[in-house]
Design a protein around this motif. Structure first.
Motif, mmCIF file in Angstrom:
data_model
loop_
_atom_site.group_PDB
_atom_site.id
_atom_site.type_symbol
_atom_site.label_atom_id
_atom_site.label_comp_id
_atom_site.label_asym_id
_atom_site.label_seq_id
_atom_site.Cartn_x
_atom_site.Cartn_y
_atom_site.Cartn_z
ATOM 1 N N SER A 135 -2.417 -2.975 -5.080
ATOM 2 C CA SER A 135 -1.941 -1.609 -5.073
ATOM 3 C C SER A 135 -3.000 -0.616 -5.058
ATOM 4 O O SER A 135 -2.784 0.528 -4.636
ATOM 5 C CB SER A 135 -0.793 -1.326 -6.229
ATOM 6 N N LEU A 136 -4.060 -1.030 -5.699
ATOM 7 C CA LEU A 136 -5.078 -0.136 -5.835
ATOM 8 C C LEU A 136 -5.958 -0.195 -4.575
ATOM 9 O O LEU A 136 -6.471 0.923 -3.942
ATOM 10 C CB LEU A 136 -6.195 -0.493 -6.933
ATOM 11 N N LEU A 137 -6.042 -1.472 -3.906
ATOM 12 C CA LEU A 137 -6.708 -1.638 -2.680
ATOM 13 C C LEU A 137 -5.943 -0.691 -1.610
ATOM 14 O O LEU A 137 -6.537 -0.050 -0.656
ATOM 15 C CB LEU A 137 -6.655 -2.898 -2.192
ATOM 16 N N LYS A 138 -4.555 -0.776 -1.642
ATOM 17 C CA LYS A 138 -3.608 -0.060 -0.710
ATOM 18 C C LYS A 138 -4.038 1.433 -0.820
ATOM 19 O O LYS A 138 -4.100 2.432 0.369
ATOM 20 C CB LYS A 138 -2.168 -0.118 -1.082
ATOM 21 N N ASP A 139 -4.202 2.006 -1.985
ATOM 22 C CA ASP A 139 -4.606 3.314 -2.260
ATOM 23 C C ASP A 139 -6.084 3.626 -2.122
ATOM 24 O O ASP A 139 -6.323 4.910 -2.071
ATOM 25 C CB ASP A 139 -4.300 3.916 -3.867
ATOM 26 N N LYS A 169 -6.351 -9.022 2.936
ATOM 27 C CA LYS A 169 -5.799 -9.081 4.102
ATOM 28 C C LYS A 169 -4.270 -8.626 3.878
ATOM 29 O O LYS A 169 -3.334 -9.055 4.621
ATOM 30 C CB LYS A 169 -5.813 -10.565 4.910
ATOM 31 N N LEU A 170 -4.139 -7.332 3.011
ATOM 32 C CA LEU A 170 -3.099 -7.178 2.722
ATOM 33 C C LEU A 170 -2.479 -6.138 3.678
ATOM 34 O O LEU A 170 -1.405 -6.080 4.279
ATOM 35 C CB LEU A 170 -2.804 -6.517 1.242
ATOM 36 N N TRP A 171 -3.305 -5.235 4.036
ATOM 37 C CA TRP A 171 -2.997 -3.819 4.855
ATOM 38 C C TRP A 171 -4.180 -3.739 5.721
ATOM 39 O O TRP A 171 -5.217 -3.958 5.476
ATOM 40 C CB TRP A 171 -2.754 -2.693 4.012
ATOM 41 N N LYS A 172 -4.096 -3.021 6.988
ATOM 42 C CA LYS A 172 -5.113 -2.907 7.937
ATOM 43 C C LYS A 172 -6.222 -1.895 7.225
ATOM 44 O O LYS A 172 -7.330 -2.004 7.619
ATOM 45 C CB LYS A 172 -4.435 -2.519 9.119
ATOM 46 N N ASN A 173 -5.882 -0.881 6.711
ATOM 47 C CA ASN A 173 -6.557 0.263 6.367
ATOM 48 C C ASN A 173 -6.868 0.133 4.848
ATOM 49 O O ASN A 173 -7.263 1.046 4.220
ATOM 50 C CB ASN A 173 -6.206 1.637 6.650
ATOM 51 N N GLN A 174 -6.713 -0.793 4.196
ATOM 52 C CA GLN A 174 -7.010 -0.943 2.625
ATOM 53 C C GLN A 174 -8.519 -0.963 2.205
ATOM 54 O O GLN A 174 -9.311 -1.150 3.138
ATOM 55 C CB GLN A 174 -6.573 -2.475 2.135
#
Length: 529
Positions: free
Chosen positions: A176-180, A218-223
Motif C-alpha cells: 500500500s505504501l508502494l502504491k502511494d 509487480k503490483l501496479w504499473k506506476n508504483q
C-alpha cells in the motif's frame, strides 16, 4: 594531489578500483590540548619542525609560478576574515530552528503550521485484496518450489476469507505504501526468505539459475520501487548504512531486520551513538525501523531475547510524570516528544498500521519493533481485514474484550502484558475456565508509555487484583520500565504484582525442560486468584 590524479586516471582507463594508502599524522596528538611528547618524543620533535600543509602547498605553488606570495597572503587574509565574521555572527544567534539544520530531502518537515493529528492508517479493502491476490499468485511461466506453492495457496485462501497472518500483513503495508509512491527498503540476514521461511519476497526459479521474481514490484504499473536484499553477517555495518539511508531519504520506509533480535547487540554502537540519541545530539531525525525477532520458546540464550530492556532504558519517557496534553492530542504529542518508539505488537493488523504510521507521521522517529517467531504461523494470531480498512489505526493498547469486560465490577484479576505471552495467557485462562474472573490486556506500544489507556483500563476493574506478566526474566523485559509508569498512572493508589521468570544472568535457559517448568510456574502465578 598527484597520487589522486593518477588513481582517477587509472580507474577511468581500466575500470578498476584503486586503494590509496594515505599515511597521516596528528600535529597536536589527540587534540589541541594534548601533549604527545610524553609518549612519542622523537616522532613529535620531527612533526613539530615539519611545515604544515598550508605552508608546504603554498610554497610549492609559488615556486611553480601558479601564484605570488602577495596573492597567497591576500587569499589567506580573506579566508581569515570570512571565519571571523562567521564567528561573530554565531555569537549573536539566540535560538536554533530545526529546519535550518535540515538537508534538502527534509524540506516540508518541522513547519510551524503543520497540524499534529494522529493518523488513520487503514486502506480500502480493494487495495488489501489486490495486494493479497498478487502476493499469493503463482508467477506466470516460472517454476516455483513445491513447498512455496502450498504457502502461496494458503495465502490465497486467507485473502478469500478476509484474514492475514504476519507475512500478509507486512506485504500489505509495504504494497500500500508502494502504491502511494513511497520507496520501501528491507535489508538484513535472510530477509528475502525470512529467517523463519515466512516472508518469501523473492522467488527463485527452480530450473534456471539466478532467475528471480519479486511480486511486490509487480503490483501496479506506476508504483514505487521495493528493494529487499540479504546482507552480510555484520549487524554494525549494515544497520549503520541503513540508518544513513533513512536520514538522507525521510520519505522512504527503511527497515533493517536482525536474524534474531539477540544479534542486534553486535550493532550496539550504532544504537547507542546514533539511533537513540541522534536528535538530541545533532538535531537529526531518522525513521529507521528495526525489526527484532523476540520470544521465549525454548531456543536458548542466544535466540530468545532482543533485549527490550536496553532499548527501554534509552527511552526519554519520564516514569514519574504523565505528560500534560489534551486528550485528543495525547498520542501524537507523545510521539513528537519521544526519542524513539518501542513496540511489541501481538497482531498482524497492528504491525501493518505501525509500518504505515512511520510514513504518515509529520516527523520521523526510529521505531524499535519486537517481532514474533511462533506467532508467524499461529492461527489465533491472525487479523481480519476489518482491522485494516479505512478508518482504522494503530492501537497503542488492546483492552480486554471478552466476558471479563462485560461485568468488570466482578472481575477478580487484571493481567497486563505485552507481546506473544498474551497467547499463552489466554490459552491458560480458557483451559482453567477463568474467562469471567480474569481480564487480560496487552500493551502494544511500550514507549512512549500509554499512561492514559493504562489508567482507563485499570480504573475499569476497581475490585481486581493487578499483575504485570512477562515471559522474560525479572531483571529483563519491560517490568522495570512498566512498574514505575503504571504506578504513576494510578497515582500510586493501587498495588500490583509481578509474574514472570526470576532474575537471571543469561537471557534464557538452554534446557527445554527447564524452560517449560519456568513457563508453567509463572502461568500458575498469573492464574492464581
Amino acid at each position: 594531489m598527484y597520487v589522486c590524479q593518477v588513481a582517477s586516471e587509472w580507474r577511468a582507463e581500466f575500470g578498476k578500483d584503486v586503494v590509496i594508502d594515505l599515511v597521516c599524522y596528528r600535529r597536536h596528538g589527540h587534540n589541541e590540548l594534548d601533549e604527545p611528547m610524553f609518549t612519542q618524543p622523537m616522532m613529535y620533535r620531527k612533526i613539530r619542525d615539519h611545515p604544515n600543509v598550508l605552508k608546504a602547498y603554498s610554497r610549492a605553488k609559488i615556486n611553480e609560478g601558479v601564484m605570488t606570495q602577495q596573492e597567497f597572503e591576500e587569499e589567506e587574509a580573506n579566508y581569515e576574515r570570512i571565519c571571523e565574521e562567521a564567528l561573530l555572527g554565531a555569537r549573536k544567534e539566540r535560538h536554533v530552528l530545526h529546519r535550518d539544520w535540515l538537508d534538502s530531502p527534509w524540506r516540508g518537515f518541522f513547519k510551524p503550521d503543520i497540524e499534529l493529528t494522529y493518523p488513520e492508517t487503514g486502506v480500502s479493502e480493494d487495495i488489501l485484496s489486490h495486494i493479497g491476490k498478487e502476493f499469493s499468485a503463482l508467477p506466470h511461466d516460472f517454476v516455483v518450489h513445491g513447498g512455496l506453492k502450498r504457502t502461496l495457496k494458503s495465502r490465497g485462501e486467507m485473502v478469500k476469507n478476509r484474514m492475514v497472518d504476519w507475512a500478509l500483513g507486512e506485504a500489505m503495508a509495504f504494497g500500500s505504501l508502494l502504491k502511494d509512491g513511497t520507496y520501501v527498503r528491507l535489508s538484513g540476514q535472510d530477509v528475502e526468505r525470512g529467517t523463519f521461511s515466512h516472508r518469501h519476497h523473492v522467488l527463485h526459479h527452480q530450473t534456471q539459475d539466478k532467475k528471480i521474481t519479486v511480486p511486490l514490484n509487480k503490483l501496479w504499473k506506476n508504483q514505487a520501487r521495493y528493494t529487499v536484499c540479504n546482507s552480510s553477517l555484520s549487524e554494525f555495518a549494515v544497520l549503520g548504512f541503513e540508518l544513513g539511508f533513512s536520514m538522507t531519504n525521510p520519505n522512504a520506509l527503511v527497515c533493517w531486520e536482525a536474524q534474531f533480535g539477540d544479534f542486534s547487540n553486535n550493532s550496539q554502537c550504532i544504537i547507542d551513538q546514533f539511533i537513540s540519541s541522534g536528535q538530541a545530539k545533532w538535531i537529526r531525525q531518522s525513521g529507521i525501523v528495526m525489526l527484532l525477532p523476540h520470544g521465549y520458546e525454548g531456543m536458548g540464550p542466544e535466540h530468545s531475547s532482543a533485549r527490550p530492556e536496553r532499548f527501554l532504558q534509552m527511552s526519554n519517557d519520564d516514569a514519574d510524570v504523565i505528560p500534560y496534553h489534551p486528550i485528543e492530542k495525547f498520542a501524537i504529542n507523545q510521539l513528537r516528544d519521544c526519542n524513539m518508539q518501542i513496540l511489541n505488537c501481538s497482531t498482524p493488523a497492528n504491525y501493518f498500521h505501525a509500518l504505515r504510521r512511520q510514513i504518515a507521521l509529520p516527523f520521523r522517529k526510529p521505531m524499535i519493533m519486537m517481532t514474533p517467531k511462533s506467532l508467524l504461523r499461529l492461527p489465533e494470531a491472525r487479523s481480519s481485514f476489518d482491522e485494516m480498512v479505512d478508518g482504522t489505526t494503530f492501537q497503542r493498547m488492546y483492552p480486554e474484550a471478552g466476558p471479563a469486560s462485560e461485568d468488570p465490577i466482578k472481575t477478580k484479576k487484571l493481567l497486563l502484558c505485552t507481546g506473544r505471552v498474551y497467547y499463552d495467557l489466554i490459552r491458560e485462562r480458557d483451559n482453567r475456565g477463568l474467562t469471567n474472573e480474569i481480564a487480560i490486556s496487552r500493551i502494544e506500544q511500550l514507549s512512549p508509555f500509554p499512561f492514559d489507556l493504562v489508567k482507563d483500563e485499570t480504573d475499569k476493574y476497581p475490585n481486581a487484583k493487578l499483575m504485570w506478566v512477562q515471559e522474560e526474566h525479572k531483571n529483563m523485559g519491560a517490568w522495570s520500565f512498566v512498574q514505575p509508569r503504571w504506578s504513576t498512572a494510578l497515582q500510586r493508589e493501587r498495588r500490583f504484582r509481578y509474574a514472570g521468570r526470576p532474575p537471571s544472568a543469561a537471557t534464557a535457559t538452554g534446557n527445554k525442560s527447564t524452560h517449560t517448568k519456568e513457563l508453567e510456574q509463572f502461568l500458575d502465578d498469573a492464574m492464581s486468584l
